[in-house]
Design a protein around this motif. Structure first.
Motif, PDB file in Angstrom:
ATOM      1  N   THR A  67      93.730  62.772  82.302  1.00 30.37           N
ATOM      2  CA  THR A  67      95.054  62.719  81.650  1.00 30.37           C
ATOM      3  C   THR A  67      95.521  64.145  81.409  1.00 30.37           C
ATOM      4  OG1 THR A  67      96.347  61.912  79.772  1.00 30.37           O
ATOM      5  CG2 THR A  67      94.119  62.640  79.285  1.00 30.37           C
ATOM      6  N   VAL A  69      97.827  64.405  78.902  1.00 26.20           N
ATOM      7  CA  VAL A  69      98.362  64.253  77.550  1.00 26.20           C
ATOM      8  C   VAL A  69      97.438  64.984  76.578  1.00 26.20           C
ATOM      9  CG1 VAL A  69      98.927  62.604  75.723  1.00 26.20           C
ATOM     10  CG2 VAL A  69      99.426  62.055  78.133  1.00 26.20           C
ATOM     11  N   CYS A  70      98.019  65.840  75.754  1.00 25.36           N
ATOM     12  CA  CYS A  70      97.170  66.691  74.914  1.00 25.36           C
ATOM     13  C   CYS A  70      97.888  67.062  73.626  1.00 25.36           C
ATOM     14  CB  CYS A  70      96.791  67.956  75.686  1.00 25.36           C
ATOM     15  SG  CYS A  70      95.606  68.981  74.793  1.00 25.36           S
ATOM     16  N   TYR A  80      99.312  70.652  80.398  1.00 21.61           N
ATOM     17  CA  TYR A  80      99.384  69.560  79.434  1.00 21.61           C
ATOM     18  C   TYR A  80     100.808  69.030  79.230  1.00 21.61           C
ATOM     19  CZ  TYR A  80     101.593  72.116  75.587  1.00 21.61           C
ATOM     20  OH  TYR A  80     102.491  72.777  74.804  1.00 21.61           O
ATOM     21  N   PRO A  83     102.115  64.362  73.596  1.00 24.73           N
ATOM     22  CA  PRO A  83     102.077  62.895  73.598  1.00 24.73           C
ATOM     23  C   PRO A  83     103.463  62.248  73.651  1.00 24.73           C
ATOM     24  CG  PRO A  83     100.469  63.749  72.063  1.00 24.73           C
ATOM     25  CD  PRO A  83     101.246  64.934  72.555  1.00 24.73           C
ATOM     26  N   GLY A  89     103.894  63.209  80.866  1.00 23.46           N
ATOM     27  CA  GLY A  89     102.525  62.762  80.585  1.00 23.46           C
ATOM     28  C   GLY A  89     102.063  61.646  81.518  1.00 23.46           C
ATOM     29  N   THR A  91      98.233  59.243  82.662  1.00 19.76           N
ATOM     30  CA  THR A  91      96.799  58.984  82.547  1.00 19.76           C
ATOM     31  C   THR A  91      96.342  58.353  83.857  1.00 19.76           C
ATOM     32  OG1 THR A  91      97.172  56.784  81.640  1.00 19.76           O
ATOM     33  CG2 THR A  91      96.907  58.569  80.049  1.00 19.76           C
ATOM     34  N   HIS A 119      93.669  63.755  74.511  1.00 23.11           N
ATOM     35  CA  HIS A 119      94.545  62.593  74.328  1.00 23.11           C
ATOM     36  C   HIS A 119      94.338  62.024  72.918  1.00 23.11           C
ATOM     37  CE1 HIS A 119      96.378  58.686  74.867  1.00 23.11           C
ATOM     38  NE2 HIS A 119      96.819  59.047  76.058  1.00 23.11           N
ATOM     39  N   ASP A 121      94.348  59.181  71.761  1.00 19.58           N
ATOM     40  CA  ASP A 121      93.619  57.904  71.664  1.00 19.58           C
ATOM     41  C   ASP A 121      92.204  57.964  72.237  1.00 19.58           C
ATOM     42  OD1 ASP A 121      95.948  56.842  70.639  1.00 19.58           O
ATOM     43  OD2 ASP A 121      96.666  56.166  72.609  1.00 19.58           O
ATOM     44  N   TYR A 122      91.812  59.071  72.810  1.00 18.54           N
ATOM     45  CA  TYR A 122      90.535  59.100  73.531  1.00 18.54           C
ATOM     46  C   TYR A 122      89.407  59.623  72.626  1.00 18.54           C
ATOM     47  CZ  TYR A 122      93.056  58.385  77.967  1.00 18.54           C
ATOM     48  OH  TYR A 122      93.825  57.890  78.988  1.00 18.54           O
TER      49      TYR A 122
END
Ligand code: SF4
Length: 399
Positions: A67, A69-70, A80, A83, A89, A91, A119, A121-122
């Motif tokens: 991803t 997204v950062c 990056y 979000p 962005g 994934t 990310h 959520d990660y």
């Protein structure tokens, strides 16, 4: 004694394998004649590799960017997406990742560098799931990925300690850490380019924890974002001090900042001479780190070749895919036959290595060189295309 004689005596001591102080390293880095510095570093390399000093290595791997997204928004980063930036962005799903692993195996790659943004959520669970899936499908692939910054982030997301995060992803399949996120470890230059990243001390603390838990790593340095020579040497000192305690850093890999498409645009890059001086001083100062890698993705093949005469023993990877430094302007590319050729023209015997540096194939006879037309250098456009798979298998040499 004159200053010149002082400098020569420090250089002689370093070349003979004696430990030098950070102050002495700074004087050598700044003032020693370039060729004398390189000759001293090469003398150390030859001694460290006695018996196999004629060999220089490379590895075939693939960067898999899962991803972009950062939440950390480093100022030097062109890769990056914030979000909330849903246009930029992306994934990558597990099937796509496994397909990339399959291509890596098909082309003789041995290592995966799983690399991406922080990310929101990660957490640990995300990495556990993906590493387990990769190892289940491709047990022969070594997962040499991530670094202290990702560990700090995933532990925070999952609400666990970094010890637990490291232990869990190691059990799920992570073999070693790639040392990402070191950037510059001293506080001033780090805050200037990556104000939301953990401190340099914290980065080292997490790597030390990993080493203690049996997960080795490499170490890196980002040169050319405005740091001073003294701060570069301080970065080396911080690594050497941890290495004295753990022995867990397999290699040191300096690379140069690429100035395109980021918030630091316009700052000076490190010169190629500064880069070669860094390779040499790293070989002399980091007397407890076995491998020094020349990163030619950001400096060019000729400089990579020269680095082999300035203390480097390894040219890093021929990479199936790279999006991070190429997003910031790295344009150097190559393929396996070119790397073999440039190592030979540096007067060394090329060898494909494993992640842990064992020689897998020694190319000691040009008649037996691999013939692999698919191994074509190219900068992958996967990041730019928003996660769509690139239509061809492309190789890009990188660190
Ligand atoms: S360098 Fe890594 S942590 Fe920093 S913004 Fe880029 S992807 Fe995020």
């Amino acid at each position: 004694m004159t200053e010149k004689a002082d400098l020569q005596s420090v250089l002689d001591r370093a070349a003979a394998g004696g430990r030098i102080t950070p102050e002495e390293a700074l004087v050598l880095y700044r003032d020693a004649p370039l060729h004398a510095l390189g000759a001293a570093a090469d003398a150390v390399r030859r001694r460290k590799y006695a018996g196999i000093e004629h060999i220089a290595t490379y590895i075939i791997e693939r960067n898999i960017n899962y991803t972009n997204v950062c939440v950390t928004a480093c100022k030097f980063c062109a890769f990056y997406a914030a979000p909330k930036d849903t246009e930029k962005g992306w994934t990558r799903d597990l099937d796509d990742i496994l397909r990339r692993c399959a291509e890596t195996v098909e082309l003789g790659g041995t290592q995966i560098m799983f690399q991406g943004g922080h990310h929101p959520d990660y957490g640990v669970e995300y990495y556990e799931k993906h590493f387990k899936a990769i190892k289940d499908a491709f047990p022969q692939l070594v997962i040499h990925s991530l670094g202290a910054s990702e560990v700090e982030h995933m532990a925070r997301i999952s609400g666990v300690s970094v010890e637990e995060a490291i232990t869990r992803i190691h059990e799920a399949g992570l073999d070693s850490f790639a040392g990402a996120g070191a950037e510059l470890l001293p506080e001033r230059p780090r805050k200037a380019i990556a104000p939301l990243k953990e401190s340099g001390e914290r980065w080292l603390e997490i790597m030390e924890t990993a080493h203690r838990l049996g997960v080795e790593s490499t170490s890196t340095m980002l040169m050319g974002t405005g740091e001073t020579n003294a701060e570069r040497i301080e970065h080396l000192r911080m690594i050497r001090d941890v290495q004295d305690r753990t022995g867990g850093f397999r290699a040191f890999i300096p690379y140069t900042y690429q100035p395109e498409n980021n918030h630091l645009k316009g700052r000076t890059q490190a010169t190629l001479f500064e880069y070669l001086r860094m390779i040499a001083i790293a070989r002399l100062f980091l007397d407890n780190v076995q491998h020094i890698q020349g990163s030619w993705l950001t400096t060019g093949k000729e400089v990579g070749q020269l680095s082999l005469h300035y203390g480097a023993d390894d040219l890093g990877s021929i990479m199936l895919e790279e999006n991070v430094v190429s997003s910031a302007g790295a344009r150097h590319r190559s393929n396996r036959l070119e790397i073999i050729d440039l190592i030979r023209k540096a007067g060394r015997v090329p060898a494909q290595r494993a992640t842990t540096y064992e020689h897998l194939v020694v190319h000691d006879d040009p008649a037996n060189d691999p013939v692999d037309d698919r191994v074509v250098s190219h900068i992958s456009s996967t990041a730019i295309e928003g996660g769509t798979a690139h239509p061809e298998l492309k190789l890009l040499a990188s660190n």
